[in-house]
Design a protein around this motif. Structure first.
Motif, PDB file in Angstrom:
ATOM      1  N   ALA A  97      27.454  84.508 -35.423  1.00  0.00           N
ATOM      2  CA  ALA A  97      27.616  83.208 -34.760  1.00  0.00           C
ATOM      3  C   ALA A  97      28.749  83.225 -33.729  1.00  0.00           C
ATOM      4  CB  ALA A  97      27.862  82.127 -35.798  1.00  0.00           C
ATOM      5  N   GLY A  98      29.714  84.119 -33.914  1.00  0.00           N
ATOM      6  CA  GLY A  98      30.833  84.209 -32.968  1.00  0.00           C
ATOM      7  C   GLY A  98      30.394  84.765 -31.616  1.00  0.00           C
ATOM      8  N   GLY A  99      29.166  85.274 -31.549  1.00  0.00           N
ATOM      9  CA  GLY A  99      28.697  85.922 -30.315  1.00  0.00           C
ATOM     10  C   GLY A  99      27.964  84.987 -29.360  1.00  0.00           C
ATOM     11  N   ILE A 100      28.114  83.684 -29.534  1.00  0.00           N
ATOM     12  CA  ILE A 100      27.386  82.758 -28.651  1.00  0.00           C
ATOM     13  C   ILE A 100      27.843  82.903 -27.199  1.00  0.00           C
ATOM     14  CG2 ILE A 100      26.797  81.029 -30.393  1.00  0.00           C
ATOM     15  CD1 ILE A 100      29.192  79.373 -29.342  1.00  0.00           C
ATOM     16  N   GLN A 101      26.906  82.628 -26.293  1.00  0.00           N
ATOM     17  CA  GLN A 101      27.208  82.803 -24.865  1.00  0.00           C
ATOM     18  C   GLN A 101      27.124  81.512 -24.057  1.00  0.00           C
ATOM     19  OE1 GLN A 101      24.439  85.945 -23.975  1.00  0.00           O
ATOM     20  NE2 GLN A 101      25.707  87.462 -25.031  1.00  0.00           N
ATOM     21  N   THR A 102      26.666  80.449 -24.688  1.00  0.00           N
ATOM     22  CA  THR A 102      26.642  79.162 -23.981  1.00  0.00           C
ATOM     23  C   THR A 102      28.081  78.775 -23.640  1.00  0.00           C
ATOM     24  OG1 THR A 102      24.633  78.435 -25.076  1.00  0.00           O
ATOM     25  CG2 THR A 102      26.059  76.699 -24.243  1.00  0.00           C
ATOM     26  N   THR A 103      28.291  78.324 -22.393  1.00  0.00           N
ATOM     27  CA  THR A 103      29.657  78.010 -21.962  1.00  0.00           C
ATOM     28  C   THR A 103      29.797  76.520 -21.654  1.00  0.00           C
ATOM     29  OG1 THR A 103      29.049  78.491 -19.679  1.00  0.00           O
ATOM     30  CG2 THR A 103      30.069  80.289 -20.942  1.00  0.00           C
ATOM     31  N   SER A 130      37.921  84.613 -23.312  1.00  0.00           N
ATOM     32  CA  SER A 130      38.890  85.659 -23.683  1.00  0.00           C
ATOM     33  C   SER A 130      39.280  85.576 -25.154  1.00  0.00           C
ATOM     34  CB  SER A 130      40.140  85.546 -22.800  1.00  0.00           C
ATOM     35  OG  SER A 130      40.810  84.343 -23.120  1.00  0.00           O
ATOM     36  N   LYS A 131      38.983  84.447 -25.797  1.00  0.00           N
ATOM     37  CA  LYS A 131      39.468  84.252 -27.175  1.00  0.00           C
ATOM     38  C   LYS A 131      38.414  84.471 -28.252  1.00  0.00           C
ATOM     39  CE  LYS A 131      43.281  81.150 -26.136  1.00  0.00           C
ATOM     40  NZ  LYS A 131      43.618  79.738 -25.981  1.00  0.00           N
ATOM     41  N   GLY A 132      37.230  84.927 -27.895  1.00  0.00           N
ATOM     42  CA  GLY A 132      36.179  85.166 -28.893  1.00  0.00           C
ATOM     43  C   GLY A 132      35.848  83.902 -29.653  1.00  0.00           C
ATOM     44  N   ALA A 133      35.706  84.026 -30.986  1.00  0.00           N
ATOM     45  CA  ALA A 133      35.326  82.865 -31.806  1.00  0.00           C
ATOM     46  C   ALA A 133      36.336  81.727 -31.664  1.00  0.00           C
ATOM     47  CB  ALA A 133      35.193  83.278 -33.264  1.00  0.00           C
ATOM     48  N   ARG A 134      37.614  82.090 -31.424  1.00  0.00           N
ATOM     49  CA  ARG A 134      38.632  81.041 -31.268  1.00  0.00           C
ATOM     50  C   ARG A 134      38.552  80.331 -29.922  1.00  0.00           C
ATOM     51  NH1 ARG A 134      44.313  82.710 -33.855  1.00  0.00           N
ATOM     52  NH2 ARG A 134      43.642  82.995 -35.996  1.00  0.00           N
ATOM     53  N   GLY A 135      37.655  80.784 -29.065  1.00  0.00           N
ATOM     54  CA  GLY A 135      37.460  80.135 -27.768  1.00  0.00           C
ATOM     55  C   GLY A 135      36.233  79.245 -27.757  1.00  0.00           C
TER      56      GLY A 135
END
Ligand code: COS
Length: 386
Positions: free
Chosen positions: A133-139, A174-179
């Motif tokens: 789930a941390g790999g989402i690409q929607t911005t 730049s922050k991965g899941a924390r972003g």
């Protein structure tokens, strides 16, 4: 087994059971065959205050806990998992607002969700981000007073049908899941459309579609919590909702078990009802043991959450894994007890067996649940043994 339900809980369970028997059972095969969203049943559930169950009283709800919601979900699931999924996904989509929403967001959305006037969906999964789930690409990018959202969410339950969507998007790559951050997007927002309705193996009464965000603009007040909190919002939401998936498993398994017992009492072979044969009794006994164990763990997890427990990820993952693996096993065995009849569409167990499969997959596969449990065990032992 007596779970010492109070009067109100018995009322909730009995009302859900009545709706299941009178409104869902007669149409479940039709909804399944036609891949049809259960609009009429959703109206009945709304009129019966079922959507208000889990909404806090100060926002127009009944202020009940996860346990009461599980009682309702269990009854609906015993009749049709497609309808139960439609109902339960509404709670899944609402939890981010209940758990992390601002006062304004709660006041704006929860009263309408409580009455069933507005329905909800949760959007996390993407084509390349399922278990990961941390790999989402929607911005989502802040531009002036609005966030501009771009990307596509996949396999979203209630997609296209719901009015309100709580979705997770990346605000800082730049922050991965924390972003990641969570947002509320309303149907009709500019740049927000839906993909085609998916054609599924089971839970065909529920609607599953892509959510497509193409420069979709939402007011900046629609962020839930704060930038960077999205992953935690999603994980805490799933921790809670997975107990509801466990309740789906318990209900579905119970529904299939009831069908198998009723059939075995009437089916005559070798001059006797097949329920008199030890081979069949042992199958039914194993089914009954597994269902009761699943129910006991599901209720315990729900009551633990309702007691105010801060971290229920291990308990909810345990309940989800046990109850949904049992649902797959029990529905398969119900088909087996019923033999050729069980395989035919005249009886509901073939649908139940198809429906069961999704329970081991959605809201985190049962392999992921075991990862969650494993990580919790490692943490607990590290704490206690130093
Ligand atoms: N509650 C609070 N925080 C949590 C959490 C939880 N239940 N689970 C994870 N986190 C936190 C971690 O503590 C970690 O925080 P830090 O960055 O501060 O260390 C962060 O979130 C990332 O966690 P982790 O490193 O475990 O993430 P992974 O990339 O290994 O991914 C997840 C593991 C949790 C994503 C995976 O186990 C999972 O649940 N996948 C399934 C997702 C899902 O259910 N999809 C269905 C969508 S809805 S139908």
């Amino acid at each position: 087994m007596d779970y010492f339900l109070n009067e109100e809980q018995i009322m909730i369970r009995d009302l859900a059971r009545q709706i299941a028997e009178e409104r869902i059972v007669p149409v479940r095969a039709y909804l399944d065959e036609h891949n049809e969203y259960p609009s009429e049943i959703i109206k009945v559930l709304a009129q019966s205050d079922m959507f208000a169950l889990f909404i806090p009283e100060e926002y127009g709800g009944l202020g009940k806990g996860c346990f009461e919601l599980c009682l309702a979900v269990e009854e609906l699931s015993s009749a049709c998992l497609g309808v139960a999924t439609t109902f339960a996904a509404n709670a899944l989509g609402t939890y981010p607002i209940i758990l992390f929403g601002s006062e304004e967001q709660k006041k704006k959305y929860l009263p309408k969700i409580a009455t069933g006037e507005k329905t909800v969906a949760f959007g996390l999964t993407e084509a390349n981000a399922g278990s990961d789930a941390g790999g989402i690409q929607t911005t989502a990018q802040l531009q002036g007073n609005e966030y501009v959202i771009n990307g596509t969410k996949q396999w979203i339950t209630n997609g296209g049908e719901a009015d309100i969507y709580t979705i997770i998007a990346i605000t800082d790559k730049s922050k991965g899941a924390r972003g990641a951050s969570a947002f509320i997007v309303e149907k009709g927002a500019s740049g927000f459309t839906f993909g085609k309705k998916e054609n599924k193996m089971g839970i065909r009464a529920s609607a599953t579609r892509e959510l497509i965000f193409d420069n979709c603009r939402v007011p900046k007040e629609n962020i839930i919590a704060r930038e960077g909190a999205g992953f935690i919002v999603a994980m805490k939401t799933l921790d809670q909702a997975r107990i509801g998936v466990a309740a789906q498993g318990v209900g579905l398994a119970q529904g299939a078990f009831n069908e198998a017992v009723n059939f075995a009492r009437k089916r005559i072979q070798f001059g006797h009802p097949i329920i008199s044969f030890q081979a069949v009794q042992h199958m039914l006994a194993d089914m009954a043991i597994q269902i009761e164990a699943s129910r006991a763990l599901t209720y315990a997890a729900a009551r633990y959450l309702d007691s105010g427990a801060k971290d229920v990820s291990k308990e909810s993952a345990m309940a989800k894994t046990l109850a949904t693996d049992v649902a797959m096993k029990v529905t398969t065995d119900a088909v087996q007890v019923m033999g050729g009849a069980g395989y035919m569409k005249e009886y509901p167990v073939e649908k139940m067996m198809r429906d069961a499969k999704i329970l081991q997959i959605y809201e985190g596969t049962n392999q992921i649940q075991r990862n969650v449990i494993g990580q919790a065990i490692i943490k607990e032992f590290a704490k206690s043994k130093g």
